[in-house]
Design an enzyme around this catalytic site. Structure first.
Site, PDB file in Angstrom:
ATOM      1  N   GLU A  46       0.821  -1.211   0.000  1.00  0.00           N
ATOM      2  CA  GLU A  46       0.000   0.000   0.000  1.00  0.00           C
ATOM      3  C   GLU A  46       0.854   1.260   0.000  1.00  0.00           C
ATOM      4  O   GLU A  46       2.079   1.209   0.138  1.00  0.00           O
ATOM      5  CB  GLU A  46      -0.940  -0.029   1.214  1.00  0.00           C
ATOM      6  CG  GLU A  46      -1.910  -1.206   1.122  1.00  0.00           C
ATOM      7  CD  GLU A  46      -2.944  -1.238   2.226  1.00  0.00           C
ATOM      8  OE1 GLU A  46      -2.787  -0.500   3.224  1.00  0.00           O
ATOM      9  OE2 GLU A  46      -3.905  -2.012   2.072  1.00  0.00           O
ATOM     10  N   CYS A  55      -2.083  -4.427  -5.502  1.00  0.00           N
ATOM     11  CA  CYS A  55      -2.685  -5.661  -4.980  1.00  0.00           C
ATOM     12  C   CYS A  55      -1.663  -6.795  -5.034  1.00  0.00           C
ATOM     13  O   CYS A  55      -0.718  -6.753  -5.846  1.00  0.00           O
ATOM     14  CB  CYS A  55      -3.884  -6.066  -5.818  1.00  0.00           C
ATOM     15  SG  CYS A  55      -5.348  -5.051  -5.593  1.00  0.00           S
ATOM     16  N   GLU A  57      -1.953  -9.787  -6.246  1.00  0.00           N
ATOM     17  CA  GLU A  57      -1.933 -10.469  -7.547  1.00  0.00           C
ATOM     18  C   GLU A  57      -1.143  -9.643  -8.555  1.00  0.00           C
ATOM     19  O   GLU A  57      -0.368 -10.180  -9.349  1.00  0.00           O
ATOM     20  CB  GLU A  57      -3.362 -10.679  -8.078  1.00  0.00           C
ATOM     21  CG  GLU A  57      -4.257 -11.484  -7.158  1.00  0.00           C
ATOM     22  CD  GLU A  57      -5.038 -10.622  -6.165  1.00  0.00           C
ATOM     23  OE1 GLU A  57      -4.450  -9.646  -5.641  1.00  0.00           O
ATOM     24  OE2 GLU A  57      -6.205 -10.928  -5.911  1.00  0.00           O
ATOM     25  N   CYS A  91      -9.959  -8.639  -6.974  1.00  0.00           N
ATOM     26  CA  CYS A  91     -10.723  -7.489  -7.472  1.00  0.00           C
ATOM     27  C   CYS A  91     -10.800  -7.547  -9.001  1.00  0.00           C
ATOM     28  O   CYS A  91     -10.097  -8.322  -9.652  1.00  0.00           O
ATOM     29  CB  CYS A  91     -10.085  -6.182  -6.999  1.00  0.00           C
ATOM     30  SG  CYS A  91      -8.580  -5.728  -7.883  1.00  0.00           S
TER      31      CYS A  91
HETATM   32  N1  THU Z   1      -6.213  -6.304  -2.375  1.00  0.00           N
HETATM   33  C1  THU Z   1      -5.418  -7.224  -2.983  1.00  0.00           C
HETATM   34  O1  THU Z   1      -4.223  -7.334  -2.694  1.00  0.00           O
HETATM   35  N2  THU Z   1      -5.979  -8.016  -3.929  1.00  0.00           N
HETATM   36  C2  THU Z   1      -7.285  -7.948  -4.332  1.00  0.00           C
HETATM   37  O2  THU Z   1      -7.650  -8.607  -5.290  1.00  0.00           O
HETATM   38  C3  THU Z   1      -8.218  -7.104  -3.588  1.00  0.00           C
HETATM   39  C4  THU Z   1      -7.611  -6.120  -2.661  1.00  0.00           C
HETATM   40  C5  THU Z   1      -5.612  -5.405  -1.384  1.00  0.00           C
HETATM   41  C6  THU Z   1      -5.518  -3.982  -1.851  1.00  0.00           C
HETATM   42  C7  THU Z   1      -5.440  -3.232  -0.533  1.00  0.00           C
HETATM   43  O3  THU Z   1      -4.074  -3.185  -0.120  1.00  0.00           O
HETATM   44  C8  THU Z   1      -6.216  -4.106   0.429  1.00  0.00           C
HETATM   45  O4  THU Z   1      -6.355  -5.370  -0.201  1.00  0.00           O
HETATM   46  C9  THU Z   1      -7.597  -3.568   0.785  1.00  0.00           C
HETATM   47  O5  THU Z   1      -8.305  -3.251  -0.355  1.00  0.00           O
END
Ligand code: THU
Length: 130
Positions: A46, A55, A57, A91
């Site tokens: 983040e 993310c 992935e 996501c």
């Molecule tokens: N996040 C992921 O790493 N992968 C996803 O497919 C959905 C969300 C992370 C992004 C962010 O750091 C945290 O989860 C909350 O949204």
């Protein structure tokens, strides 16, 4: 030898422990098995400027592709802070990233217990293509 699905899920769970998620507190790990049989892991990273975040992935696919891989067999995702598996799905943006490299299977999990298995077509029907 290629890892079993359980091994891949466990790698994703371990990778989630390296997540940098001070803003959401939602740690995600991912483990990629390429079509050539190599494994890569990554986690969400983040940023104080929230949309700059990566993310899990996206982190791991970029890493695997930058090492020369172009086709992915399986991606295991582990959201170790999710309340249940429904909160652990990739996501929409990540689904498109997984589609770019023809990911065959996606394993969705939380910190322990069983995981769910999906094809990419189940998670992203009618993907965008050029
Ligand atoms: N996040 C992921 O790493 N992968 C996803 O497919 C959905 C969300 C992370 C992004 C962010 O750091 C945290 O989860 C909350 O949204």
């Amino acid at each position: 030898m290629a890892p079993t699905d359980l091994e891949l899920v466990e790698m994703a769970r371990r990778a989630a422990e390296q997540a940098y998620a001070p803003y959401s507190g939602f740690r995600v790990g991912a483990a990629v098995l390429t079509r050539e049989g190599d494994v890569f892991t990554g986690a969400n990273v983040e940023n104080a400027s929230y949309p700059v975040s990566s993310c899990a992935e996206a982190t791991v696919v970029a890493y695997a592709v930058a090492q020369g891989n172009r086709a992915i067999d399986t991606v295991a995702v582990a959201c170790i802070d999710a309340r249940d598996v429904e909160q652990a799905y990739p996501c929409g943006r990540c689904r498109q990233i997984l589609a770019e490299f023809d990911t065959r299977r996606i394993l969705v999990s939380v910190s322990d217990g069983p995981w769910r298995e999906h094809t990419l077509g189940e998670l992203l029907p009618h993907r965008f293509r050029l």
